[in-house]
Write an enzyme that holds these catalytic residues in place. Sequence first.
Site, PDB file in Angstrom:
ATOM      1  N   ASP A  13     -27.446   5.783 -14.796  1.00 13.83           N
ATOM      2  CA  ASP A  13     -26.993   7.174 -14.819  1.00 13.83           C
ATOM      3  C   ASP A  13     -26.926   7.741 -16.235  1.00 13.83           C
ATOM      4  O   ASP A  13     -26.092   8.597 -16.540  1.00 13.83           O
ATOM      5  CB  ASP A  13     -25.611   7.307 -14.136  1.00 13.83           C
ATOM      6  N   GLU A  14     -27.811   7.306 -17.093  1.00 13.19           N
ATOM      7  CA  GLU A  14     -27.825   7.767 -18.482  1.00 13.19           C
ATOM      8  C   GLU A  14     -28.473   9.136 -18.614  1.00 13.19           C
ATOM      9  O   GLU A  14     -28.335   9.793 -19.661  1.00 13.19           O
ATOM     10  CB  GLU A  14     -28.605   6.772 -19.364  1.00 13.19           C
ATOM     11  N   LYS A  16     -31.902   9.432 -17.124  1.00  9.26           N
ATOM     12  CA  LYS A  16     -33.335   9.083 -17.151  1.00  9.26           C
ATOM     13  C   LYS A  16     -34.167  10.145 -16.438  1.00  9.26           C
ATOM     14  O   LYS A  16     -35.275  10.471 -16.861  1.00  9.26           O
ATOM     15  CB  LYS A  16     -33.553   7.726 -16.445  1.00  9.26           C
ATOM     16  N   LYS A  18     -33.671  13.377 -16.152  1.00  2.95           N
ATOM     17  CA  LYS A  18     -33.900  14.538 -17.012  1.00  2.95           C
ATOM     18  C   LYS A  18     -34.925  14.204 -18.096  1.00  2.95           C
ATOM     19  O   LYS A  18     -35.828  14.992 -18.377  1.00  2.95           O
ATOM     20  CB  LYS A  18     -32.580  14.991 -17.655  1.00  2.95           C
ATOM     21  N   GLY A  40     -30.213   7.406  -8.303  1.00  8.98           N
ATOM     22  CA  GLY A  40     -29.922   8.820  -8.091  1.00  8.98           C
ATOM     23  C   GLY A  40     -30.138   9.532  -9.409  1.00  8.98           C
ATOM     24  O   GLY A  40     -29.435   9.288 -10.371  1.00  8.98           O
ATOM     25  N   HIS A  41     -31.181  10.344  -9.445  1.00  9.39           N
ATOM     26  CA  HIS A  41     -31.486  11.075 -10.675  1.00  9.39           C
ATOM     27  C   HIS A  41     -31.289  12.555 -10.426  1.00  9.39           C
ATOM     28  O   HIS A  41     -31.930  13.124  -9.546  1.00  9.39           O
ATOM     29  CB  HIS A  41     -32.939  10.842 -11.104  1.00  9.39           C
ATOM     30  N   THR A 128     -24.856  -0.282  -3.485  1.00  8.34           N
ATOM     31  CA  THR A 128     -24.967   1.044  -2.886  1.00  8.34           C
ATOM     32  C   THR A 128     -25.136   0.941  -1.365  1.00  8.34           C
ATOM     33  O   THR A 128     -25.190   1.956  -0.683  1.00  8.34           O
ATOM     34  CB  THR A 128     -26.168   1.806  -3.480  1.00  8.34           C
ATOM     35  N   ARG A 142     -40.658 -14.660   0.273  1.00  5.31           N
ATOM     36  CA  ARG A 142     -41.976 -14.541   0.918  1.00  5.31           C
ATOM     37  C   ARG A 142     -41.910 -14.260   2.419  1.00  5.31           C
ATOM     38  O   ARG A 142     -42.763 -14.685   3.171  1.00  5.31           O
ATOM     39  CB  ARG A 142     -42.833 -15.781   0.604  1.00  5.31           C
ATOM     40  N   GLN A 223     -32.095   2.264 -12.312  1.00  7.19           N
ATOM     41  CA  GLN A 223     -31.006   1.406 -12.802  1.00  7.19           C
ATOM     42  C   GLN A 223     -31.101   1.267 -14.330  1.00  7.19           C
ATOM     43  O   GLN A 223     -31.491   2.213 -14.982  1.00  7.19           O
ATOM     44  CB  GLN A 223     -31.014   0.036 -12.099  1.00  7.19           C
ATOM     45  N   THR A 299     -25.727   9.070  -5.851  1.00  7.19           N
ATOM     46  CA  THR A 299     -26.137   8.414  -4.610  1.00  7.19           C
ATOM     47  C   THR A 299     -24.965   8.212  -3.662  1.00  7.19           C
ATOM     48  O   THR A 299     -25.040   8.542  -2.491  1.00  7.19           O
ATOM     49  CB  THR A 299     -26.797   7.050  -4.929  1.00  7.19           C
ATOM     50  N   THR A 300     -23.861   7.676  -4.165  1.00  3.24           N
ATOM     51  CA  THR A 300     -22.755   7.332  -3.276  1.00  3.24           C
ATOM     52  C   THR A 300     -21.542   8.244  -3.464  1.00  3.24           C
ATOM     53  O   THR A 300     -20.585   8.153  -2.692  1.00  3.24           O
ATOM     54  CB  THR A 300     -22.301   5.875  -3.514  1.00  3.24           C
ATOM     55  N   GLY A 301     -21.563   9.097  -4.494  1.00  2.00           N
ATOM     56  CA  GLY A 301     -20.436   9.993  -4.747  1.00  2.00           C
ATOM     57  C   GLY A 301     -19.225   9.275  -5.333  1.00  2.00           C
ATOM     58  O   GLY A 301     -18.182   9.886  -5.552  1.00  2.00           O
ATOM     59  N   GLY A 414     -26.873  19.247 -22.823  1.00  2.00           N
ATOM     60  CA  GLY A 414     -26.570  19.951 -21.574  1.00  2.00           C
ATOM     61  C   GLY A 414     -27.481  19.412 -20.493  1.00  2.00           C
ATOM     62  O   GLY A 414     -28.460  18.717 -20.772  1.00  2.00           O
TER      63      GLY A 414
HETATM   64  P1  GDP Z   1     -30.152   8.901 -14.138  1.00  2.00           P
HETATM   65  O1  GDP Z   1     -29.832   8.100 -12.934  1.00  2.00           O
HETATM   66  O2  GDP Z   1     -30.293   8.075 -15.359  1.00  2.00           O
HETATM   67  O3  GDP Z   1     -31.330   9.814 -13.928  1.00  2.00           O
HETATM   68  O4  GDP Z   1     -28.892   9.835 -14.413  1.00  2.00           O
HETATM   69  P2  GDP Z   1     -28.064  10.681 -13.314  1.00  2.00           P
HETATM   70  O5  GDP Z   1     -28.875  11.860 -12.922  1.00  2.00           O
HETATM   71  O6  GDP Z   1     -27.536   9.793 -12.248  1.00  2.00           O
HETATM   72  O7  GDP Z   1     -26.793  11.106 -14.165  1.00  2.00           O
HETATM   73  C1  GDP Z   1     -26.912  11.867 -15.328  1.00  2.00           C
HETATM   74  C2  GDP Z   1     -26.180  13.211 -15.136  1.00  2.00           C
HETATM   75  O8  GDP Z   1     -26.007  13.839 -16.376  1.00  2.00           O
HETATM   76  C3  GDP Z   1     -26.939  14.206 -14.275  1.00  2.00           C
HETATM   77  O9  GDP Z   1     -26.022  14.953 -13.527  1.00  2.00           O
HETATM   78  C4  GDP Z   1     -27.663  15.095 -15.297  1.00  2.00           C
HETATM   79  O10 GDP Z   1     -27.882  16.409 -14.810  1.00  2.00           O
HETATM   80  C5  GDP Z   1     -26.647  15.105 -16.410  1.00  2.00           C
HETATM   81  N1  GDP Z   1     -27.186  15.211 -17.763  1.00  2.00           N
HETATM   82  C6  GDP Z   1     -28.315  14.628 -18.279  1.00  2.00           C
HETATM   83  N2  GDP Z   1     -28.401  14.876 -19.606  1.00  2.00           N
HETATM   84  C7  GDP Z   1     -27.318  15.615 -19.939  1.00  2.00           C
HETATM   85  C8  GDP Z   1     -26.820  16.142 -21.163  1.00  2.00           C
HETATM   86  O11 GDP Z   1     -27.388  15.977 -22.240  1.00  2.00           O
HETATM   87  N3  GDP Z   1     -25.629  16.842 -21.098  1.00  2.00           N
HETATM   88  C9  GDP Z   1     -24.952  17.031 -19.936  1.00  2.00           C
HETATM   89  N4  GDP Z   1     -23.808  17.712 -19.981  1.00  2.00           N
HETATM   90  N5  GDP Z   1     -25.396  16.536 -18.776  1.00  2.00           N
HETATM   91  C10 GDP Z   1     -26.551  15.833 -18.766  1.00  2.00           C
HETATM   92  P1  IMO Z   2     -29.784   5.023 -11.488  1.00  2.00           P
HETATM   93  O1  IMO Z   2     -31.269   4.831 -11.388  1.00  2.00           O
HETATM   94  C1  IMO Z   2     -25.838   3.188 -11.525  1.00  2.00           C
HETATM   95  C2  IMO Z   2     -25.355  -0.490  -9.187  1.00  2.00           C
HETATM   96  C3  IMO Z   2     -24.451  -0.448  -7.970  1.00  2.00           C
HETATM   97  C4  IMO Z   2     -23.932  -1.868  -7.964  1.00  2.00           C
HETATM   98  C5  IMO Z   2     -25.153  -2.670  -8.422  1.00  2.00           C
HETATM   99  C6  IMO Z   2     -25.949  -3.294  -7.289  1.00  2.00           C
HETATM  100  O2  IMO Z   2     -29.310   6.286 -10.878  1.00  2.00           O
HETATM  101  O3  IMO Z   2     -29.292   4.796 -12.881  1.00  2.00           O
HETATM  102  P2  IMO Z   2     -27.605  -2.306  -5.473  1.00  2.00           P
HETATM  103  O4  IMO Z   2     -27.377  -1.307  -4.363  1.00  2.00           O
HETATM  104  O5  IMO Z   2     -28.666  -1.915  -6.433  1.00  2.00           O
HETATM  105  O6  IMO Z   2     -27.795  -3.703  -4.964  1.00  2.00           O
HETATM  106  O7  IMO Z   2     -26.207  -2.339  -6.277  1.00  2.00           O
HETATM  107  O8  IMO Z   2     -25.969  -1.764  -9.140  1.00  2.00           O
HETATM  108  N1  IMO Z   2     -26.427   0.521  -9.204  1.00  2.00           N
HETATM  109  C7  IMO Z   2     -26.432   1.603  -9.993  1.00  2.00           C
HETATM  110  N2  IMO Z   2     -25.507   2.070 -10.850  1.00  2.00           N
HETATM  111  N3  IMO Z   2     -27.011   3.817 -11.403  1.00  2.00           N
HETATM  112  C8  IMO Z   2     -27.963   3.357 -10.569  1.00  2.00           C
HETATM  113  O9  IMO Z   2     -29.201   3.875 -10.508  1.00  2.00           O
HETATM  114  C9  IMO Z   2     -27.679   2.219  -9.779  1.00  2.00           C
HETATM  115  N4  IMO Z   2     -28.373   1.505  -8.853  1.00  2.00           N
HETATM  116  C10 IMO Z   2     -27.595   0.467  -8.523  1.00  2.00           C
HETATM  117  O10 IMO Z   2     -23.417   0.496  -8.123  1.00  2.00           O
HETATM  118  O11 IMO Z   2     -22.943  -2.024  -8.950  1.00  2.00           O
HETATM  119 MG    MG Z   3     -28.329   7.945 -11.482  1.00  2.00          MG
END
Ligand code: GDP
Ligand code: IMO
Ligand code: MG
Length: 429
Positions: A13-14, A16, A18, A40-41, A128, A142, A223, A299-301, A414
């Site tokens: 959730d860094e 990626k 965006k 969840g992106h 998840t 396999r 991930q 993804t899961t809220g 942002g």
């Molecule tokens: P991903 O899984 O790595 O694609 O990241 P997620 O989408 O799950 O979570 C990143 C969240 O941060 C999303 O809601 C994006 O819209 C938001 N986001 C991404 N870059 C920035 C940023 O530079 N500033 C802010 N405020 N939000 C951002």
């Molecule tokens: P993105 O791509 C954050 C975490 C789950 C759990 C562990 C194993 O949005 O960054 P899984 O269902 O994959 O077997 O769960 O990994 N996890 C994530 N955490 N962002 C994700 O994806 C994740 N995908 C899995 O919360 O701890």
């Molecule tokens: Mg994510």
Amino acid sequence: MPAVVVLGAQWGDEGKGKATDQLGTATDYVVKFNGGNNAGHTVVVGDEQYALHLLPSGILSPGVVPVIGNGVVIDLEVLFREVDGLIARGVDTSRLLVSSNAHVIAGYNRTLDKVTERFLGARKIGTTGRGIGPTYADKINRIGIRVQDLFDTDILAQKVHGALAQKNPMFVKVYNRRAVTVDETIDALVRFADRLRPMVTDTALLLNDALDAGRTVVFEGGQATMLDVDHGTYPFVTSSSATAGGACTGSGVGPTRIDRVVGVAKAYTTRVGEGPFPTELHDAKGTWLREAGHEYGTTTGRPRRTGWYDSVVVRYAGRTNGLTDLVLTKLDVLTGLDKIPVAVAYEINGRRVEEMPDNQSDFHHAVPVYEYFDGWGSDISRARTFEDLPPGARAYITALEELSKTRISVIGVGADREASIVRHDLLPR
Ligand code: GDP
Ligand code: IMO
Ligand code: MG
């Protein structure tokens, strides 16, 4: 020709999605190489917000060919629900391609994911619940079902039969559930076969040909490094290779063809699910970070666990992936803090440790050693050059760059597509 991997440098959730989306206009192919709908992106384009789980973020850019590589595990129902959702919003999904070697998530593996977690009790991973782990387990064991199997009814029946011969005794005897039938499993899988067929191709050949022809390919990791099955905080990880090597095995493109490996890191840290997290905050500052950064899972809220930037983690991601660049996201979230702590090392059993410990108990006991940096008060969300940032923010970036040992090429200020400072182009020309 440019082949660029974009992956997570922390626990997911860094941002990626965006980062990948931003490369969209200059990219020909975006390849998802690992994971499934555990990802969840969120991508924000003007007033529109898209939550992508299984589709590569490139799908939002007209002209980009989105590719689901062989390293992905596919829940077919989720795939088509996501495709239909985008079509309803006017997004053209017609270019989507799917590897014939990707594995599919059968219903019994979703069930198994949930019951295993329940039985683990206090030792649960916090997955998840999408069937990701059991489907990769079948692949390695396999007994997995691949996309190509859906088009050969005899082979599909054989494979489902073989898989259930192993699963059903477990369902019935260990988990006290009813046995799953071959027919119900096959029915659920072949329901999507006709719709899937035109998308299926030899994506490895296609991508290598594309690189030969001078096309630009972005590999989008799901991930993150610390959730990687080999290099993450095992067993609190996902079940795929989320690190740079996974881009090769998960797509069929060799490592000598990759030009750049871009790590995406937040200006602080979050984690969803269980497992160690040294800089985690359990106090009001943690709650503040969660609210300020809207840290709830796409993804899961689930509320994300929050903490300060951990430069030991990002440095580790640097060496594990051979990072060439960092995208530092969500700097805007830190606006208003007086001092910003950053972990520069750990103290473990009274010893100062500079590198990620390779022993799980050591990492569980790691206490962060913090350095404190000055914050900034003014809104930075409209900054578009490094010079637009206040001195505190610039000093913070420079410090993180030094501590993380990788140049910070893009800074997120942002959620919107436009809200970034680009210091170095991520696509070599
Ligand atoms: P991903 O899984 O790595 O694609 O990241 P997620 O989408 O799950 O979570 C990143 C969240 O941060 C999303 O809601 C994006 O819209 C938001 N986001 C991404 N870059 C920035 C940023 O530079 N500033 C802010 N405020 N939000 C951002
Ligand atoms: P993105 O791509 C954050 C975490 C789950 C759990 C562990 C194993 O949005 O960054 P899984 O269902 O994959 O077997 O769960 O990994 N996890 C994530 N955490 N962002 C994700 O994806 C994740 N995908 C899995 O919360 O701890
Ligand atoms: Mg994510």
